[in-house]
Design an enzyme around this catalytic site. Structure first.
Site, PDB file in Angstrom:
ATOM      1  N   ASN A 191       0.844  -1.187   0.000  1.00 42.18           N
ATOM      2  CA  ASN A 191       0.000   0.000   0.000  1.00 42.18           C
ATOM      3  C   ASN A 191       0.884   1.243   0.000  1.00 42.18           C
ATOM      4  OD1 ASN A 191      -2.643   1.478   0.536  1.00 42.18           O
ATOM      5  ND2 ASN A 191      -1.449   2.130   2.307  1.00 42.18           N
ATOM      6  N   GLU A 192       0.659   2.111  -0.959  1.00 40.86           N
ATOM      7  CA  GLU A 192       1.371   3.390  -1.025  1.00 40.86           C
ATOM      8  C   GLU A 192       2.876   3.195  -0.985  1.00 40.86           C
ATOM      9  OE1 GLU A 192      -0.328   5.862   2.033  1.00 40.86           O
ATOM     10  OE2 GLU A 192      -2.292   5.882   1.091  1.00 40.86           O
ATOM     11  N   ASN A 193       3.348   2.234  -1.769  1.00 40.70           N
ATOM     12  CA  ASN A 193       4.786   1.942  -1.779  1.00 40.70           C
ATOM     13  C   ASN A 193       5.594   2.953  -2.575  1.00 40.70           C
ATOM     14  OD1 ASN A 193       3.300  -1.063  -1.966  1.00 40.70           O
ATOM     15  ND2 ASN A 193       4.724  -0.747  -0.287  1.00 40.70           N
TER      16      ASN A 193
END
Length: 819
Positions: free
Chosen positions: A424-426
């Site tokens: 997530n949201e890397n």
């Protein structure tokens, strides 16, 4: 005929134990806890007399599940505790099996855990969300051999457990992940007695074609056999949803080897699992050895799903619009340590809202959650906590792979799960000095390959990392139209643009914050300041309430009124998007976060449709009006006691309902019947312009669908008096029940007129015998909180004594109330 594979596991510390242990009990009571570190394990074990001067440090009595951060995560005056904490207990251990194994089965503990039997460390684990076990058999036996030890501890076994949630850049999740990285034994801990030979895992793969004509069931097992037992008999029984046996077999095993012998059962026209009718089969595996039996039963479901390339989602051959929300493991007063009853309440509330899909953000969650999703019919995206911060080194990456493996193996049989989330949201840097997109892509590919190797039947997905969107099966971009970027009427246009950029699109995370109890007569005013964005992505700093371009997240009023409008628009648009696989609102419930200290309730992400204590916001009913099957009707404004405007000025009354038609009554007079039309925005056409009378007003609706009828009613004041600058605070008692008193603060102008647009922070205090019910992370359970329409409430326990309650606000004289 059923054929099956046998896989032998001979490890001392193994990752998972079956839920159906022959002898199992939850270890809930009689624990002691210390919120600090020790000089050594002996400090947890040394015997002392109660009240002795040597009884330091001081331990407190707790029950499990327990979280270090039950209150400090939302304490407005401190940073939440991140560090070690200790638990201890003396257990009477009597394993009924000859040479049986005694197991401590952790359903989850954060974030690094060590287990001791007396002064011997028997196990340790890194990862706050896996299930895992510690075999304490040999250490217990060694302790019992020393009779002086046994006498000292009254023939009980001293157990100590150290949990540690200290900040560690080489551990996932990142401390910048916008949720608290909690510490403690915050899920259930079980004491399991197993025979010498027991079952580690059963993998039951149920598959069916899209037409539902042909099903297959593959079964394999992994056994726990630390003493290398030979000669056993394995029985497999399969039952349909009505409990009828449809398959039964037995096999004698002369020896255990690590080998794969596939089992296969063909089932014609299996009874399908779906959100409407979540039919569950059962697979029971028994291993019998030397007169002792270990059993594991798994629930499975037959369903066929497909994310159509460049198209919608299909379940069992038919299009299904995924109507989803998100879940964090977080609750008022307990933080992550939610009981089974709390979890059941939460998932049922989601189902009642009309949800058929949940993304579990952002980590593997309790088996209780997954079991409920199976039985209630809720599809699931479950993910590992690789969230923000970039990419760490070998230790970091090994943990991510280990957690992905654990998650897939431990939740493999759940029919509810259709997606394994890899991150997530890397694309969000900050934890490391370098941020290398190519290395993140390479590691994402490794995770993707590992997921497909472990489970070829489910999809992989990530949210918000555009430079990796071609790697996974399903991608969700960042679209926050009307909150972090642009205006909400851009939602369909932006979504279609993003849909066209990938093969398989699912929109997860949208919505906005709302301060429970705050309402507005003109909620969309902030949109006049905001430019159309053409995209809806949130960017670093957008959660800040200061600086940057105009955006509703910064410039809006954070009212429930605005969020209801935003949600209403999104839901009516989704009904006209035939290519959409689904959307997933972020999140279901408000949750704590260390990176939002300036929010109206400090340290809270307030985007939920319910508060952190399950109190429903108005937005809950907007979703129900579009998604729920049971007939409902809800007049907007149950938590809006005072409306305002000019005398004789028409005000809109909105009703959220899934009825065919609704009739509104104001002060006993009908204002006519309206028919529901989902495309007639707002409130699907169920809105009336009415003239309130000054003072008290009674509103009632009668909603009909066929022969069924429901009603709803509320009382609201209507204020025409204008208010000036805030001048003084008042306090009054508004409820008293069973030693709990509720206090309301109001902010008035110099003429004692309630300032209905006041948003100032107020600070509650108490002196005396009473105790404030604060640090709850709710609008009515925080001693520091922004006003909602010029008012705020808080409660306290009197403890049978006298107290003085205070409320203050910067620049305003403090008010007091004697109780």
């Amino acid at each position: 005929m059923i054929r099956f594979k046998i896989v032998l596991a001979t490890v001392f510390l193994f990752s998972f134990i079956n839920a159906n242990a022959q002898q199992s009990q939850r270890l809930i009571n009689n624990w002691e806890f210390l919120k600090s570190d020790l000089g050594g394990i002996w400090e947890a074990m040394r015997p002392t007399k109660p009240g002795s001067s040597e009884s330091v440090p001081i331990w407190s009595k707790v029950t499990l599940p327990h979280c270090f951060n039950a209150e400090d995560a939302v304490d407005p005056d401190v940073n939440y505790y991140q560090g070690p904490g200790w638990y201890r207990i003396n257990l009477k251990i009597e394993n009924p099996y000859i040479n049986g194994r005694t197991i401590l089965h952790f359903e989850g503990a954060g974030q690094k855990t060590q287990v001791y039997v007396y002064n011997t460390k028997v196990a340790e684990h890194v990862g706050g969300y896996d299930e895992w076990t510690a075999d304490i058999t040999d250490a217990v036996a060694a302790f019992k051999k020393d009779t002086s030890f046994a006498k000292r501890f009254a023939n009980q076994i001293p157990i100590a457990i150290r949990c540690d949630n200290s900040r560690d850049l080489e551990m996932i999740p990142s401390d910048l992940s916008d949720f608290n990285v909690y510490g403690g034994i915050y899920r259930y801990l079980n004491l399991d007695y197993q025979p010498q030979l027991s079952i580690d895992k059963v993998f039951a793969l149920a598959q069916v074609d899209a037409e539902g004509k042909q099903g297959t069931l593959k079964i394999s097992s992994r056994f726990y056999n630390p003493k290398s037992i030979q000669n056993a008999v394995v029985d497999i029984t399969v039952k349909d949803p009505q409990g009828k046996i449809i398959g039964n077999s037995q096999k004698e095993l002369k020896s255990f080897k690590i080998e794969e012998e596939l089992s296969l059962m063909t089932i014609k026209k299996p009874i399908l699992w779906s959100p409407e009718i979540p039919n569950l089969y059962s697979v029971e595996v028994k291993v019998n050895q030397n007169g002792e039996t270990a059993t594991q039963t798994e629930k499975i479901g037959f369903r066929n799903f497909e994310f159509v390339k460049k198209g919608p989602f299909k379940l069992n051959g038919k299009r299904l619009l995924l109507r989803g929300t998100h879940r964090h493991e977080d609750h008022a007063g307990v933080a992550a340590a939610m009981t089974e009853d709390m979890i059941r309440t939460e998932i049922q509330m989601m189902k009642d809202m009309g949800v058929n899909f949940i993304r579990l953000g952002h980590y593997q969650q309790s088996r209780i959650v997954l079991n409920l999703c199976d039985s209630l019919g809720i599809l699931v995206w479950e993910e590992i906590p690789w969230c923000r911060g970039g990419l760490g080194g070998p230790i970091y990456q090994a943990q991510a792979k280990r957690m992905l493996t654990n998650m897939i193996e431990q939740h493999y049989n759940h029919p509810a799960i259709i997606i394994w989330g890899l991150g997530n949201e890397n694309d969000w840097p900050n934890d490391f000095t370098t941020f290398d997109e190519s290395k993140i892509r390479a590691f994402m590919s490794e995770l993707n390959d590992l997921s497909h190797h472990l489970d070829k039947t489910r999809m992989t997905a990530i949210r918000r990392c555009d430079f990796c969107k071609d790697i996974v099966d399903v991608y969700s971009p960042s679209i926050w139209a009307g909150w972090y970027r642009g205006i909400y009427t851009e939602y369909k246009e932006i979504s279609k643009k993003e849909f066209d950029s990938v093969d398989r699109f699912l929109h997860v995370e949208w919505g906005g914050d709302s301060h429970a109890g705050r309402h507005s007569e003109s909620p969309d005013d902030a949109l006049s300041k905001v430019k159309k964005a053409g995209n809806g992505d949130e960017r670093e700093g957008d959660a800040s309430l200061y600086g940057g371009s105009a955006r509703v997240s910064k410039d809006g009023d954070w009212s429930e009124s605005y969020i209801c409008n935003l949600i209403d628009w999104h839901l009516k648009e989704q009904e006209t998007m035939p290519w959409l696989s689904g959307s997933v609102y972020w999140p279901f419930k408000d949750f704590s976060t260390p990176v939002r200290p300036d929010n109206p309730v400090p340290y809270m992400n307030q985007k939920g449709v319910v508060e952190r204590d399950f109190t429903k916001k108005e937005a809950y009913y907007v979703f129900q009006s579009y998604w729920a099957n049971s007939l409902m009707a809800h007049i907007y404004g149950h938590s809006w006691p005072v409306r305002w405007g000019e005398k004789g000025e028409a005000r809109m009354v909105k009703v959220y309902s899934n009825a065919d038609e609704v009739e509104l009554f104001l002060n006993g007079k009908s204002h006519g019947v309206k028919k529901r039309n989902s495309q007639d925005y707002p409130a699907a056409g169920l809105r009336w312009m009415v003239n309130y009378q000054e003072g008290k007003n009674e509103l009632k609706v009668i909603a009909k669908r066929g022969k069924k009828t429901v009603t709803d009613n509320i009382t609201q004041e209507y204020q025409t008096a204008k208010w000036g600058a805030p001048a003084k605070l008042t306090l009054q008692e508004i409820a008293d029940a069973d030693g709990k008193i509720t206090i309301e603060a109001k902010l008035l102008d110099a003429n004692n007129v309630l300032c209905l647009d006041a948003k100032e922070y107020v600070y509650f205090g108490v002196t005396g015998d009473g105790k404030l019910i604060d640090n709850q992370g709710t609008s009515s359970g925080s001693r520091k909180v922004q006003l909602y329409n010029g008012r705020a409430v808080i409660s306290l326990f009197t403890n049978g004594g006298k107290s003085i309650i205070s409320v203050k606000s910067d620049g305003i004289a403090t008010a007091f109330l004697n109780l």
